[in-house]
Structures are given as C-alpha cells and as structure tokens.
Motif scaffolding. Structure first.
Motif, PDB file in Angstrom:
ATOM      1  N   VAL A  52       1.534  -0.605   4.929  1.00 48.64           N
ATOM      2  CA  VAL A  52       2.278  -0.529   5.853  1.00 48.64           C
ATOM      3  C   VAL A  52       3.277  -0.159   6.006  1.00 48.64           C
ATOM      4  N   LEU A  53       4.181   0.716   4.732  1.00 51.89           N
ATOM      5  CA  LEU A  53       5.261   1.137   4.697  1.00 51.89           C
ATOM      6  C   LEU A  53       4.868   2.317   4.284  1.00 51.89           C
ATOM      7  N   LYS A  54       5.184   3.989   4.488  1.00 48.46           N
ATOM      8  CA  LYS A  54       5.141   5.043   4.622  1.00 48.46           C
ATOM      9  C   LYS A  54       5.994   5.144   3.410  1.00 48.46           C
ATOM     10  N   PRO A  55       5.146   6.538   2.936  1.00 49.85           N
ATOM     11  CA  PRO A  55       5.990   6.741   1.622  1.00 49.85           C
ATOM     12  C   PRO A  55       6.998   7.966   1.660  1.00 49.85           C
ATOM     13  N   THR A  56       8.192   7.950   1.193  1.00 50.09           N
ATOM     14  CA  THR A  56       9.171   9.716   1.465  1.00 50.09           C
ATOM     15  C   THR A  56       8.112  10.798   1.388  1.00 50.09           C
ATOM     16  N   LYS A  57       8.025  10.312  -0.432  1.00 52.28           N
ATOM     17  CA  LYS A  57       7.496  11.606  -1.054  1.00 52.28           C
ATOM     18  C   LYS A  57       6.905  11.225  -2.043  1.00 52.28           C
ATOM     19  N   GLY A  58       5.910  12.347  -2.437  1.00 54.74           N
ATOM     20  CA  GLY A  58       4.545  11.750  -3.988  1.00 54.74           C
ATOM     21  C   GLY A  58       3.218  11.534  -3.441  1.00 54.74           C
ATOM     22  N   LYS A  59       2.618  11.559  -3.866  1.00 55.40           N
ATOM     23  CA  LYS A  59       1.244  11.714  -3.683  1.00 55.40           C
ATOM     24  C   LYS A  59       0.096  10.326  -4.140  1.00 55.40           C
ATOM     25  N   VAL A  60      -0.013   9.493  -3.056  1.00 57.29           N
ATOM     26  CA  VAL A  60      -0.879   8.420  -3.368  1.00 57.29           C
ATOM     27  C   VAL A  60      -1.991   8.189  -2.980  1.00 57.29           C
ATOM     28  N   SER A  61      -2.953   7.776  -3.793  1.00 58.08           N
ATOM     29  CA  SER A  61      -4.535   7.977  -2.800  1.00 58.08           C
ATOM     30  C   SER A  61      -4.796   6.242  -3.534  1.00 58.08           C
ATOM     31  N   VAL A  62      -6.308   6.325  -2.940  1.00 57.35           N
ATOM     32  CA  VAL A  62      -6.516   4.912  -3.083  1.00 57.35           C
ATOM     33  C   VAL A  62      -8.418   5.148  -2.893  1.00 57.35           C
ATOM     34  N   LEU A  63      -8.648   4.670  -3.862  1.00 59.04           N
ATOM     35  CA  LEU A  63     -10.428   5.347  -4.008  1.00 59.04           C
ATOM     36  C   LEU A  63     -10.591   6.588  -4.082  1.00 59.04           C
ATOM     37  N   GLY A  64      -9.863   7.955  -3.746  1.00 60.18           N
ATOM     38  CA  GLY A  64     -10.333   9.242  -3.119  1.00 60.18           C
ATOM     39  C   GLY A  64      -9.119   9.288  -1.921  1.00 60.18           C
ATOM     40  N   PHE A  65      -8.561   8.056  -1.480  1.00 62.69           N
ATOM     41  CA  PHE A  65      -8.667   8.216   0.333  1.00 62.69           C
ATOM     42  C   PHE A  65      -6.874   8.574   0.366  1.00 62.69           C
ATOM     43  N   ASN A  66      -6.199   9.464   0.715  1.00 58.07           N
ATOM     44  CA  ASN A  66      -4.575   9.872   0.754  1.00 58.07           C
ATOM     45  C   ASN A  66      -4.213   9.120   1.371  1.00 58.07           C
ATOM     46  N   ILE A  67      -3.310   8.563   0.884  1.00 56.55           N
ATOM     47  CA  ILE A  67      -1.882   7.307   1.478  1.00 56.55           C
ATOM     48  C   ILE A  67      -1.291   8.948   2.321  1.00 56.55           C
ATOM     49  N   PRO A  68      -0.925   8.839   3.520  1.00 60.37           N
ATOM     50  CA  PRO A  68      -0.289   7.888   4.702  1.00 60.37           C
ATOM     51  C   PRO A  68      -1.835   8.651   5.697  1.00 60.37           C
ATOM     52  N   GLU A  69      -2.003   9.288   5.266  1.00 58.87           N
ATOM     53  CA  GLU A  69      -3.401   9.861   6.240  1.00 58.87           C
ATOM     54  C   GLU A  69      -4.353   9.783   6.355  1.00 58.87           C
ATOM     55  N   MET A  70      -5.033   9.488   5.643  1.00 60.61           N
ATOM     56  CA  MET A  70      -6.465   8.566   5.565  1.00 60.61           C
ATOM     57  C   MET A  70      -5.999   6.852   5.588  1.00 60.61           C
ATOM     58  N   CYS A  71      -4.912   6.471   6.326  1.00 67.09           N
ATOM     59  CA  CYS A  71      -4.851   4.673   6.088  1.00 67.09           C
ATOM     60  C   CYS A  71      -5.633   4.065   6.873  1.00 67.09           C
ATOM     61  N   ASN A  72      -6.077   4.504   7.506  1.00 68.73           N
ATOM     62  CA  ASN A  72      -7.873   3.583   8.564  1.00 68.73           C
ATOM     63  C   ASN A  72      -8.779   3.581   7.419  1.00 68.73           C
ATOM     64  N   GLU A  73      -9.193   4.429   7.109  1.00 67.38           N
ATOM     65  CA  GLU A  73      -9.949   4.178   5.924  1.00 67.38           C
ATOM     66  C   GLU A  73      -9.261   2.925   4.942  1.00 67.38           C
ATOM     67  N   VAL A  74      -8.471   3.272   3.926  1.00 75.50           N
ATOM     68  CA  VAL A  74      -7.989   2.499   2.649  1.00 75.50           C
ATOM     69  C   VAL A  74      -7.622   1.041   3.221  1.00 75.50           C
ATOM     70  N   ARG A  75      -7.694   0.937   4.634  1.00 77.37           N
ATOM     71  CA  ARG A  75      -7.124  -0.577   5.284  1.00 77.37           C
ATOM     72  C   ARG A  75      -8.753  -1.451   5.552  1.00 77.37           C
TER      73      ARG A  75
END
Ligand SMILES: Nc1ncnc2c1ncn2[C@@H]1O[C@H](COP(=O)(O)OP(=O)(O)OP(=O)(O)O)[C@@H](O)[C@H]1O
Length: 239
Positions: A52-75
């Motif tokens: 829903v929000l983009k990170p300002t900085k840092g690495k975030v991944s959900v089941l290997g999908f990076n946020i915000p680049e792979m948000c379509n998969e994350v959703r």
C-alpha cells in the motif's frame, strides 16, 4: 523464510521518520506480532509489506518477491484484514466472499471458508446487518479468498466481546496449523503472548526488542508479556 525486512526506512512527505531502519524476518507458518505504542510505526510496516505504501529505503521481500518491484506477485499471496474492513453493506455475506474470490486466479473453496469461520447461518444476511464480531469474520474470509500464504491482521480483536476474541484466537491458530504465516498487530499483550511465536517491539520507528514472548518475559523477570512490555517501556523512558 516468509518475510524479510532489512534496514527499512519510511520517511513520509511531511518528513516524519515513521521507520528508522528496522530489520526482522518471519519464518513460514509463524505467528509474528508487531507491538508498540501508538505512532510507533506498526501500521506503516504492515502497509509497506502489503504494497500500500512504498518504502523510502531498505530491502523488503515477501516469499522471495521484492517490494515494491514485485508487488503484483505479492498481492496474490498476501491476505489483509484491515482494522476497518469495508464490506459491501448491501451484499450478503456469501456475495461479499464471492466478490473477493473473483479478484484472484487462485481461489479458496468458499464453502470451506464459510465453514471455518462459522458463517453458515449468516450466508444470506446483508453485511450491514452483522455484529462487529461477525463483520470481522467476513473480513477474514475475504482475506482468505485468494488462498494466501501470508495473512496480515491489524488489531483484529478491537471491539470484540471476550468470547468473540477467543473465537478469533482459535481462527488464528487454525491459520497457523494450515501453514499460513500470520503477521499480527495488537495492543492486547495477553493476545500476543498466547498467539505469537515471536514478537517485535517497535518504539519510535525502531525495533527495540525481538524474540519469543518467553524471552521478553524472562529478560524482565515477569510472569506475563504485558508486565514485561511495560517494564521495557519504562526502561525506554515512556510514561
Ligand atoms: N500518511 C502519513 N503522513 C505522515 N505521517 C504519517 C502518516 N501515517 C502515519 N504517519 C506518522 O508515522 C508515525 C507512525 O505511524 P503508524 O500509523 O505507523 O503507527 P502505529 O504504530 O501503527 O500506531 P497505532 O498503534 O496508533 O496504530 C506516526 O508518527 C504517524 O503520525
């Protein structure tokens, strides 16, 4: 690993530093609770993890999908139960769940969801006619409609009577049993103590403690998580 967060920062446009470099990881099938006072940064964290929000900085991944680049998969793999779930008030319980189900390619069995959440006698009832506790159940059913691997529950038991709270705890345990990772935010420390495999305490945008409820309790030599949490807050100078 289900969720990985490394040195995550969120600075809002008004320059509020809501998150100042938090790091944590959540294993698959774990119940992980974010604790902390009002304004600490819990909701901001959940909003970033749910794209829903983009990170300002840092690495975030959900089941290997990076946020915000792979948000379509994350959703596709995350179910969200917001504090204020807005169901379609004039649709029935069943039609609300069917609507959410229609949004996903991969779907849960609707009858099974109705069964798990004990909604059978309300399937034909309009959403607006339900009590708060049952609205919460519908919110969870809708969040599960896409057969998610991870569920975020934002203060799920606010306003529920004691029995409904316990029912919701059972639902969380069932989710865990079926292998779903649960991320919970709550101000109820009894709830966090009973349900969580691990808790992280956020304070002023930083994680000040992370571990099992037992670890936190033994650090402060307290017999319950609420007392340990209060001792931690006192040690941080929180009134
Ligand atoms: N859209 C926004 N713009 C600017 N600042 C914001 C925004 N949303 C939240 N904040 C600020 O970011 C900080 C963290 O807020 P957040 O909602 O993440 O806290 P929280 O831990 O979820 O609090 P609560 O327990 O009250 O729900 C607070 O200082 C808040 O005022």
């Amino acid at each position: 690993m289900s969720i990985e967060v490394e040195d995550l920062w969120k600075i809002y446009k008004n320059r509020v530093e809501a998150l100042r470099g938090i790091s944590f990881s959540v294993n698959s099938g774990e119940v992980f609770s974010l604790l902390g006072p009002n304004g600490a940064g819990k909701t901001t964290t959940v909003k970033i993890l749910s794209c829903v929000l983009k990170p300002t900085k840092g690495k975030v991944s959900v089941l290997g999908f990076n946020i915000p680049e792979m948000c379509n998969e994350v959703r596709k793999i995350v179910g969200i139960v917001p504090q204020e779930f807005q169901g379609f008030s004039d649709l029935t319980v069943e039609d609300n769940i069917k609507y959410f189900s229609s949004l996903y390619d991969k779907k849960s069995d609707i009858d099974e969801l109705i069964d798990i959440l004990d909604l059978k006698k309300y399937v034909k009832t309009k959403f607006k006619q339900l009590s708060g506790g049952y609205k919460r159940r519908v919110a969870i059913a809708c969040a599960l409609a896409g057969d998610p691997k991870i569920v975020y529950l934002d203060e799920p038991t606010v306003g529920l009577d004691p029995k409904s709270r316990r029912n919701l705890w059972d639902i969380v345990r069932d989710l865990k049993r079926s292998g779903i990772t649960v991320l919970l935010t709550t101000h109820y420390l009894d709830e966090a103590e009973i349900l969580s495999d691990k808790v992280a305490v956020i304070y002023d945008g930083r994680i000040v403690r992370i571990g099992t409820p037992k670890e936190l309790m033994s650090e402060f030599n307290k017999s319950n998580l609420e007392e340990a949490y209060l001792a931690l807050m006192e040690s941080l100078g929180e009134q």
